[in-house]
Enzyme design. Structure first.
Site, PDB file in Angstrom:
ATOM      1  N   HIS A  57       0.708   6.080  -4.255  1.00  0.00           N
ATOM      2  CA  HIS A  57       1.146   5.905  -5.644  1.00  0.00           C
ATOM      3  C   HIS A  57       0.176   5.053  -6.462  1.00  0.00           C
ATOM      4  O   HIS A  57       0.242   5.048  -7.693  1.00  0.00           O
ATOM      5  CB  HIS A  57       2.573   5.319  -5.692  1.00  0.00           C
ATOM      6  N   ASP A  95       3.245   7.681   1.631  1.00  0.00           N
ATOM      7  CA  ASP A  95       2.709   6.870   0.537  1.00  0.00           C
ATOM      8  C   ASP A  95       1.405   6.199   0.942  1.00  0.00           C
ATOM      9  O   ASP A  95       1.165   5.028   0.633  1.00  0.00           O
ATOM     10  CB  ASP A  95       3.728   5.822   0.067  1.00  0.00           C
ATOM     11  N   SER A 148       0.681  -3.504  -4.006  1.00  0.00           N
ATOM     12  CA  SER A 148       0.799  -2.201  -3.348  1.00  0.00           C
ATOM     13  C   SER A 148      -0.522  -1.758  -2.740  1.00  0.00           C
ATOM     14  O   SER A 148      -1.564  -1.772  -3.401  1.00  0.00           O
ATOM     15  CB  SER A 148       1.253  -1.144  -4.359  1.00  0.00           C
TER      16      SER A 148
END
Length: 460
Positions: free
Chosen positions: A98, A128, A204
């Site tokens: 993402h 992911d 992230s």
């Protein structure tokens, strides 16, 4: 006032002394050694600005109609950021899917302020994860922990760029392991590590370390009501990352095991009715006809208690272990059926669909394909403009047993280079394909969703 202050000192000092007695870990050496391999990732995505909501053309008077003719809308750049880390000295790095999804430009920045443009080797939305590469050697890198020895209560450290604050470190403990968090598509293939480490937007894709300095997870998401950390953060285990990286390097996609069942949790009442001493396992509520489970003899109403060497404690455990099993593997499966345990042999199938592996055609549809196992067509002008392509051919069909499928080519890809020759037209492709040597490893370059990718292809 003075008395109160002195009393406060008396109360605080024993607490400080007591805390010092716990011998808390010193994270300084770990952070100093590991930070050079962590990167900040900045992405740029080009999006067209929306137009005006206009009335239908027949409602506009002729004298004004020329004012409302369609015009090319200008593009604007959307910027985003995240974290990542190098996993090899030759420039391979890992981050979240993402973080780089739909990005037109990816720039990675090191702690020493060096910057490199990165290309996408492959991405896997289901886990992911995304594998990137920069054109540089002798880079600092981190080691992924290959074992699954992580325990609840163990100290862990995160390094990343929360809210753009470069290379920030935070520490905490492992709160739980094997957390099942279904995606928006209700898929559940990652047994997340839950921690209380302070993770925020921008972390992230960054690494989660154990005290030995090895990466045990890739920080992926948080649970929050405020947008900031409340002590519930989740990381993708390194064992999952190692498997995904290996497959992305080898074939540009990730293949997962598949049973073809719909399952549900076993509560106390169901456990009693099925003859179990306690709630456990995954209850098969529905099956796909002709799927791997159906072919193996699994029935609706069976409770899957064990898959291979893994005990299924909750229903969420089953997708984790099945998904990590290579397709075509034969696995013993223990089920509870009518109050008795039964062992079946299941040949695991390949999980269909998904953006990571566009479906190829079955072998019965493969007539008329070329030496590469492909059917192609000329790229239309609209796609050329959208992806800024000088030319190429668009793949319409793929033989799953062909050389191109082994190289990771999928329907919708645009091939721009074969061997060392550029392909601008259909005629170029036909001429170059006809003269490609057999049993030689050759480069092939193609675009997927506008993003260039290099692979190698070998014609048998």
């Amino acid at each position: 006032m003075i008395v109160r202050f002195m009393i406060l000192l008396v109360l605080v000092l024993p607490a400080v002394a007591s805390a010092a007695g716990y011998n808390l870990p010193d994270f300084t050496p770990l952070i100093e050694k590991s930070s050079p391999a962590v990167v900040k990732i900045n992405t740029v995505t080009k999006v067209k600005q929306g137009g005006l909501n206009l009335p239908p053309s027949h409602q506009i008077p002729d004298i004004f109609r020329h004012l409302f003719e369609p015009r090319e809308m200008p593009e604007r750049n959307m910027h985003s950021m995240g974290s990542g880390f190098f996993i090899s000295a030759d420039g391979y790095l890992l981050t979240n899917n993402h973080v780089i999804e739909d990005a037109d430009e990816i720039v990675v920045r090191l702690v020493d302020r060096r910057e490199f443009k990165a290309m996408i080797i492959g991405s896997d939305p289901r886990s992911d994860l995304a594998l990137l590469k920069v054109d540089e050697d002798d880079l600092p890198f981190l080691e992924l922990e290959s074992s699954e020895a992580l325990k609840v209560g163990e100290w862990v450290v995160a390094i990343g760029s929360p809210f753009g604050l470069d290379f920030s470190a935070s520490a905490g403990i492992v709160s739980a392991i094997g957390r099942s968090i279904p995606t928006e598509k209700n898929e559940n293939y990652v047994p997340f590590i839950q921690t209380d480490v302070a993770i925020n937007p921008g972390n992230s894709g960054g690494p989660l370390f154990n005290l030995e300095g090895k990466v045990v997870g890739v920080n992926s998401q948080i649970y929050t009501r405020s947008g900031g950390s409340i002590g519930l953060s989740f990381a993708i285990p390194s064992a999952v990352a190692i498997n995904v990286v290996s497959q992305l390097k080898e074939k540009g996609r990730v293949d997962r095991g598949w049973l073809g069942v719909v399952i549900q949790e076993v509560d106390k009442n169901l456990a009693d009715s099925f003859g179990l001493k306690k709630p456990q396992g995954a209850l098969v509520a529905q099956m796909e006809r002709g799927g791997p489970a159906d072919k193996s003899g699994i029935r609706v109403g069976d409770i899957i208690l064990k898959f291979g060497k893994s005990t299924i404690v909750t229903s969420g455990d089953l997708p984790h272990v099945v998904g990590s099993t290579p397709p075509d593997t034969k696995v013993p499966v223990v089920v509870m059926r009518e109050g008795k345990k039964k062992t079946l042999r299941v040949v695991v199938g390949r999980l269909p669909g998904g953006a990571d592996a566009p479906p190829a055609l079955s072998s019965s549809q493969d007539s008329g394909l070329d030496r590469l196992g492909l059917a192609v067509e000329t790229v239309d002008a609209a796609l050329k403009d959208k992806w800024r392509l000088p030319g190429g051919v668009r793949v319409t069909r793929v033989d799953p047993q062909g050389a191109a499928a082994d190289a990771g080519v999928a329907p919708g890809d645009v091939i721009a280079q074969l061997g060392f020759e550029q392909i601008n037209t259909f005629e170029d492709y036909t001429r170059i394909t006809a003269k490609l040597p057999s049993d030689s490893l050759l480069p092939i370059r193609f675009f997927r969703d506008g993003r260039p990718t290099f692979r190698t292809i070998r014609l048998q």
